[in-house]
Design a protein around this motif. Structure first.
Motif, short mmCIF file in Angstrom:
data_model
loop_
_atom_site.label_atom_id
_atom_site.label_comp_id
_atom_site.label_asym_id
_atom_site.label_seq_id
_atom_site.Cartn_x
_atom_site.Cartn_y
_atom_site.Cartn_z
N LEU A 1 0.78 -1.20 -0.04
CA LEU A 1 -0.24 0.07 0.02
C LEU A 1 0.86 1.29 -0.08
O LEU A 1 0.56 2.32 -0.49
N ASN A 2 2.00 1.39 0.64
CA ASN A 2 2.96 2.32 0.69
C ASN A 2 3.60 2.68 -0.70
O ASN A 2 3.53 3.46 -1.29
N ALA A 3 3.71 1.38 -1.53
CA ALA A 3 4.41 1.43 -2.57
C ALA A 3 3.49 1.86 -3.91
O ALA A 3 3.59 2.92 -4.64
N VAL A 4 2.31 1.66 -3.80
CA VAL A 4 1.10 1.98 -4.61
C VAL A 4 1.10 3.60 -4.23
O VAL A 4 0.67 4.26 -5.39
N ALA A 5 0.85 4.02 -2.83
CA ALA A 5 0.72 5.42 -2.82
C ALA A 5 1.95 6.17 -3.46
O ALA A 5 1.83 7.48 -4.09
N ALA A 6 2.97 5.80 -3.42
CA ALA A 6 4.40 6.11 -4.25
C ALA A 6 3.83 6.34 -6.04
O ALA A 6 4.17 7.29 -6.44
N GLY A 7 3.34 5.35 -6.24
CA GLY A 7 2.90 5.14 -7.65
C GLY A 7 1.99 6.14 -8.15
O GLY A 7 1.83 6.57 -9.06
N MET A 8 1.07 6.30 -7.11
CA MET A 8 -0.05 7.36 -7.39
C MET A 8 0.58 8.75 -7.23
O MET A 8 0.02 9.65 -8.09
N GLU A 9 1.61 9.03 -6.73
CA GLU A 9 1.96 10.35 -6.65
C GLU A 9 2.70 10.34 -7.76
O GLU A 9 2.95 11.48 -8.48
N ILE A 10 3.23 9.41 -8.43
CA ILE A 10 4.06 9.60 -9.77
C ILE A 10 2.86 9.98 -10.85
O ILE A 10 3.31 10.72 -11.84
N GLY A 11 1.89 9.19 -10.63
CA GLY A 11 0.68 9.43 -11.66
C GLY A 11 0.50 8.40 -12.86
O GLY A 11 1.41 7.56 -12.98
N GLY A 12 -0.49 8.36 -13.50
CA GLY A 12 -0.90 7.29 -14.53
C GLY A 12 -1.56 6.33 -13.88
O GLY A 12 -1.85 6.01 -12.70
N ASP A 13 -1.90 5.39 -14.79
CA ASP A 13 -2.64 4.07 -14.67
C ASP A 13 -1.67 2.89 -13.76
O ASP A 13 -0.61 3.20 -13.95
N ILE A 14 -2.16 2.36 -12.56
CA ILE A 14 -1.26 1.52 -12.09
C ILE A 14 -1.74 0.15 -11.85
O ILE A 14 -3.09 -0.20 -11.89
N ASP A 15 -1.14 -0.94 -12.50
CA ASP A 15 -1.16 -2.22 -12.35
C ASP A 15 -0.50 -2.92 -11.44
O ASP A 15 0.69 -2.42 -10.88
N ILE A 16 -0.86 -3.98 -10.68
CA ILE A 16 -0.08 -4.62 -9.43
C ILE A 16 0.19 -5.98 -9.82
O ILE A 16 -0.82 -6.93 -10.45
N LEU A 17 1.32 -6.50 -9.71
CA LEU A 17 1.86 -7.70 -10.02
C LEU A 17 1.84 -8.70 -9.02
O LEU A 17 2.68 -8.15 -7.72
N ILE A 18 0.94 -9.62 -8.73
CA ILE A 18 1.07 -10.69 -7.67
C ILE A 18 1.77 -11.94 -8.16
O ILE A 18 1.16 -12.61 -9.22
N ALA A 19 2.80 -12.28 -7.55
CA ALA A 19 3.83 -13.49 -7.83
C ALA A 19 3.74 -14.32 -6.83
O ALA A 19 4.38 -14.02 -5.89
#
Length: 183
Positions: free
Chosen positions: A22-40
């Motif tokens: 959730l912290n990494a997603v928050a950083a991604g949201m600050e960068i902007g654009g669409d976000i995909d998440i990889l679950i491996a």
């Protein structure tokens, strides 16, 4: 090349999504654009379901395979490199797992890694602590793909409910055959 924006690699234990994601997603949201998440992982459908509830996520890429069970750097790194085409930013938490496979990803993509960011200035400029946290460096990357680890204390965790991202299984037919078996 079609840019699909940001790819966040989830931190989990095959049964539970970790807050670091959730912290990494928050950083991604600050960068902007669409976000995909990889679950491996292996038997990690519950993790994918939890990640799909994060608001603002475009899709969940689910790589559910026994060889990803123990998050071996070789296997996860190869998977991320295989999926990297078209993403402008590859982001994960600066945890033991993230610090293990992301240098491999950066090397295979022939780009520099931007480690332990604590703030986003713009989509190509980030702040990161140096000298044991006594100074903050502003780092700009001109690489076509930014490979980034996120200092989790630098970003408040985003919301974990209210989203409805689609879960897309990753096809194994195009993945590299030289994965290491993890026990």
């Amino acid at each position: 090349m079609c840019i699909r924006d940001r790819l966040v690699i989830a931190e989990h234990d095959n049964s539970e999504l970790k807050v670091a994601t959730l912290n990494a997603v928050a950083a991604g949201m600050e960068i902007g654009g669409d976000i995909d998440i990889l679950i491996a992982g292996s038997d990690c459908d519950a993790v994918a379901d939890a990640a799909s509830q994060i608001p603002g996520i475009n899709q969940i890429l689910l790589a559910n395979k026994e060889s990803y069970k123990n998050a071996l750097a070789e296997n996860i790194g190869n998977l991320v490199v295989e999926l990297a085409d078209g993403y402008s930013h590859i982001v994960t938490a600066a945890t033991t797992n993230g610090k293990n496979f992301m240098p491999r990803v950066a090397a295979k993509l022939d780009v520099s890694q931007v480690s332990d960011i604590s703030a986003v200035v713009s989509e190509d400029t980030f702040e990161r602590p140096i000298y044991a946290g006594n100074c903050i460096a502003t780092v700009q990357s001109t690489d076509s793909v930014k490979v980034i680890t996120v200092r989790t204390t630098g970003f408040d965790a985003c919301a974990s409910t209210g989203g409805s991202a689609t879960i897309t299984p990753v096809s194994y037919t195009h993945l590299r055959a030289h994965e290491t078996r993890g026990n």
